[in-house]
Motif scaffolding. Structure first.
Motif, PDB file in Angstrom:
ATOM      1  N   ARG A 177      -9.024   5.875 -18.810  1.00  0.00           N
ATOM      2  CA  ARG A 177      -8.393   6.738 -17.767  1.00  0.00           C
ATOM      3  C   ARG A 177      -8.691   5.919 -16.369  1.00  0.00           C
ATOM      4  N   ILE A 178      -7.521   6.050 -15.443  1.00  0.00           N
ATOM      5  CA  ILE A 178      -7.765   5.234 -14.088  1.00  0.00           C
ATOM      6  C   ILE A 178      -7.041   6.492 -13.266  1.00  0.00           C
ATOM      7  N   ASP A 179      -7.978   6.961 -12.387  1.00  0.00           N
ATOM      8  CA  ASP A 179      -7.558   8.217 -11.630  1.00  0.00           C
ATOM      9  C   ASP A 179      -6.992   7.692 -10.380  1.00  0.00           C
ATOM     10  N   VAL A 180      -7.714   6.493  -9.596  1.00  0.00           N
ATOM     11  CA  VAL A 180      -7.206   6.034  -8.290  1.00  0.00           C
ATOM     12  C   VAL A 180      -7.215   4.754  -8.512  1.00  0.00           C
ATOM     13  N   LEU A 181      -6.111   4.167  -7.724  1.00  0.00           N
ATOM     14  CA  LEU A 181      -5.933   2.711  -7.384  1.00  0.00           C
ATOM     15  C   LEU A 181      -5.995   2.660  -6.266  1.00  0.00           C
ATOM     16  N   VAL A 182      -6.630   1.574  -5.521  1.00  0.00           N
ATOM     17  CA  VAL A 182      -6.707   1.357  -4.242  1.00  0.00           C
ATOM     18  C   VAL A 182      -6.423  -0.170  -4.058  1.00  0.00           C
ATOM     19  N   ASN A 183      -5.235  -0.253  -3.364  1.00  0.00           N
ATOM     20  CA  ASN A 183      -4.601  -1.622  -3.307  1.00  0.00           C
ATOM     21  C   ASN A 183      -4.949  -2.414  -2.070  1.00  0.00           C
ATOM     22  N   ASN A 184      -6.165  -2.902  -2.141  1.00  0.00           N
ATOM     23  CA  ASN A 184      -6.836  -3.409  -0.871  1.00  0.00           C
ATOM     24  C   ASN A 184      -6.874  -5.022  -0.579  1.00  0.00           C
ATOM     25  N   ALA A 185      -6.477  -5.648  -1.695  1.00  0.00           N
ATOM     26  CA  ALA A 185      -6.378  -7.105  -1.678  1.00  0.00           C
ATOM     27  C   ALA A 185      -5.309  -7.620  -0.708  1.00  0.00           C
ATOM     28  N   GLY A 186      -5.670  -8.641   0.118  1.00  0.00           N
ATOM     29  CA  GLY A 186      -4.893  -9.241   0.907  1.00  0.00           C
ATOM     30  C   GLY A 186      -5.599 -10.196   1.898  1.00  0.00           C
ATOM     31  N   PHE A 187      -4.847 -10.912   2.831  1.00  0.00           N
ATOM     32  CA  PHE A 187      -5.223 -11.798   3.866  1.00  0.00           C
ATOM     33  C   PHE A 187      -4.356 -11.831   4.998  1.00  0.00           C
ATOM     34  N   ALA A 188      -4.690 -12.249   6.209  1.00  0.00           N
ATOM     35  CA  ALA A 188      -3.836 -12.499   7.239  1.00  0.00           C
ATOM     36  C   ALA A 188      -3.430 -13.747   7.619  1.00  0.00           C
ATOM     37  N   LEU A 189      -2.188 -14.100   7.688  1.00  0.00           N
ATOM     38  CA  LEU A 189      -1.580 -15.328   8.329  1.00  0.00           C
ATOM     39  C   LEU A 189      -1.057 -15.155   9.448  1.00  0.00           C
ATOM     40  N   GLY A 190      -1.259 -16.056  10.377  1.00  0.00           N
ATOM     41  CA  GLY A 190      -0.477 -16.139  11.795  1.00  0.00           C
ATOM     42  C   GLY A 190       0.054 -17.306  12.005  1.00  0.00           C
TER      43      GLY A 190
END
Length: 286
Positions: A90-103
Motif C-alpha cells: 500500500r501507499i496511503d500518502v505521497l508527498v511530492n517535495n523534491a525540488g530546488f530553486a533557480l534564479g
C-alpha cells in the motif's frame, strides 16, 4: 541495490520525495511520530542528512526507511514503488517535495538550466505521481500532497524558472484533483512562503550575475531582499506539521498557503489591481 524495505505491522504508509533536506526530513519525523511508516526518498544517499540522527533522538528510527530515488530517473522510481508494494502492499500518502530553486533574470538563464529546473520540480513530480496513482486508485483512497510555493501563485522578478515550475505544479494539481476525486484520491497543494531551509541558500549560490549584465543592479537588489527575507523567516517545522495535518484530513481543501509573507502576497494579489502590484514590486527593487 539497497536492501528491501522490512515488512511490519500494518500502518499507513507515506512516500516523501526530497527527504534529505528542507521540509522533507522534517515531514518524515512528524509522519513517523504520528504512526506512519515513512519511505524517505533521497536523490543521493551519500550526502549528509540530519534525518536519521534526529529520528534516533525522537525514538522513531524504526519507522523510517531511507531509499535512493532521483525523481528524474524512471528506473529508480519504478524500483522504489516496487519495494514499497512488496513490503507493505500500500501507499496511503505521497508527498511530492523534491525540488530546488533557480534564479536569475529570464533572458540570462540558459535553456539547459530552464530544463533542469522543470525536470526536477515539475516532470519529476509528475513521474512519481503517475507511478503512485494506480496504487491509490485501485485502493479507492489516498492523498497526494504537492509541496508548491507562494511562487506558484505569484511570479516575482529574478525567480522565473522556479516560479514557472511551481505554476506548472499548481495547474497540474488542479486538473488532477478533479480527475481523481471520483476515485477517492485527494490532491492537495501546500504553498509555503519563505522558511529557513537550504533550498534558498543553494539557490543564492547558483546565481551568478555578470558584471556587464543590464540586470546587474536589479538582480543584486532581488538577492539582497531575498536574503533579508530568509534571515527573518520562520521555522520550517511549521510546514512539516501542516503537511501531516493535511494528510490526516478526510476532506482536505485544494490549497493550504502558509507563512506570513505568503498570506500577505496572496491578499495583495487578490485585492490590488495588477498595475498597483507592479508599482509596489518595482519600488522595492529601485
Amino acid at each position: 541495490m539497497h536492501p528491501p524495505i522490512e515488512a511490519g505491522p500494518a500502518r499507513p504508509v507515506v512516500l516523501i520525495t526530497g527527504a534529505a533536506g528542507g521540509f522533507g526530513w522534517r515531514a518524515c519525523l512528524h509522519f513517523a511520530k504520528s504512526g506512519y511508516r515513512v519511505v524517505a526518498a533521497m536523490r543521493d544517499m551519500t550526502k549528509p542528512s540530519p534525518l536519521m540522527e534526529e529520528a534516533e533522538k525522537w525514538g522513531i528510527q524504526s519507522l523510517i526507511h531511507p531509499v535512493e530515488m532521483d525523481v528524474t530517473r524512471p528506473e529508480q522510481i519504478e524500483r522504489c514503488i516496487a519495494q514499497i508494494l512488496d513490503a507493505y502492499g500500500r501507499i496511503d500518502v505521497l508527498v511530492n517535495n523534491a525540488g530546488f530553486a533557480l534564479g536569475g533574470y529570464a533572458e540570462e538563464v540558459s535553456l539547459q538550466d530552464w530544463r533542469r529546473q522543470m525536470d526536477t520540480n515539475f516532470f519529476g513530480m509528475v513521474a512519481v505521481t503517475q507511478a503512485v496513482l494506480p496504487v491509490m486508485r485501485t485502493a479507492g483512497s489516498g492523498t497526494v500532497i504537492n509541496v508548491s510555493s507562494v511562487s506558484g501563485r505569484i511570479g516575482l522578478p529574478g525567480y522565473a524558472p522556479y516560479s514557472a515550475s511551481k505554476h506548472a505544479m499548481e495547474g497540474f494539481s488542479e486538473s488532477l484533483r478533479l480527475e481523481m476525486l471520483p476515485y477517492g484520491v485527494r490532491v492537495v497543494l501546500v504553498e509555503p512562503g519563505s522558511y529557513r531551509t537550504a533550498i534558498w541558500q543553494k539557490g543564492f549560490d547558483q546565481i551568478s550575475i555578470a558584471g556587464d549584465s543590464p540586470y546587474h543592479h536589479r538582480m543584486e537588489t532581488v538577492l539582497n531582499h531575498s536574503r533579508r527575507t530568509f534571515d527573518q523567516s520562520a521555522d520550517p517545522m511549521e510546514v512539516a506539521k501542516l503537511i501531516v495535518r493535511v494528510a490526516q484530513k478526510k476532506r482536505p481543501k485544494l490549497r493550504y498557503p502558509i507563512g506570513r509573507d505568503a498570506r500577505m502576497l496572496l491578499i495583495a494579489k487578490t485585492l490590488l489591481p495588477w498595475k498597483w502590484l507592479e508599482k509596489l514590486v518595482n519600488s522595492v527593487l529601485k
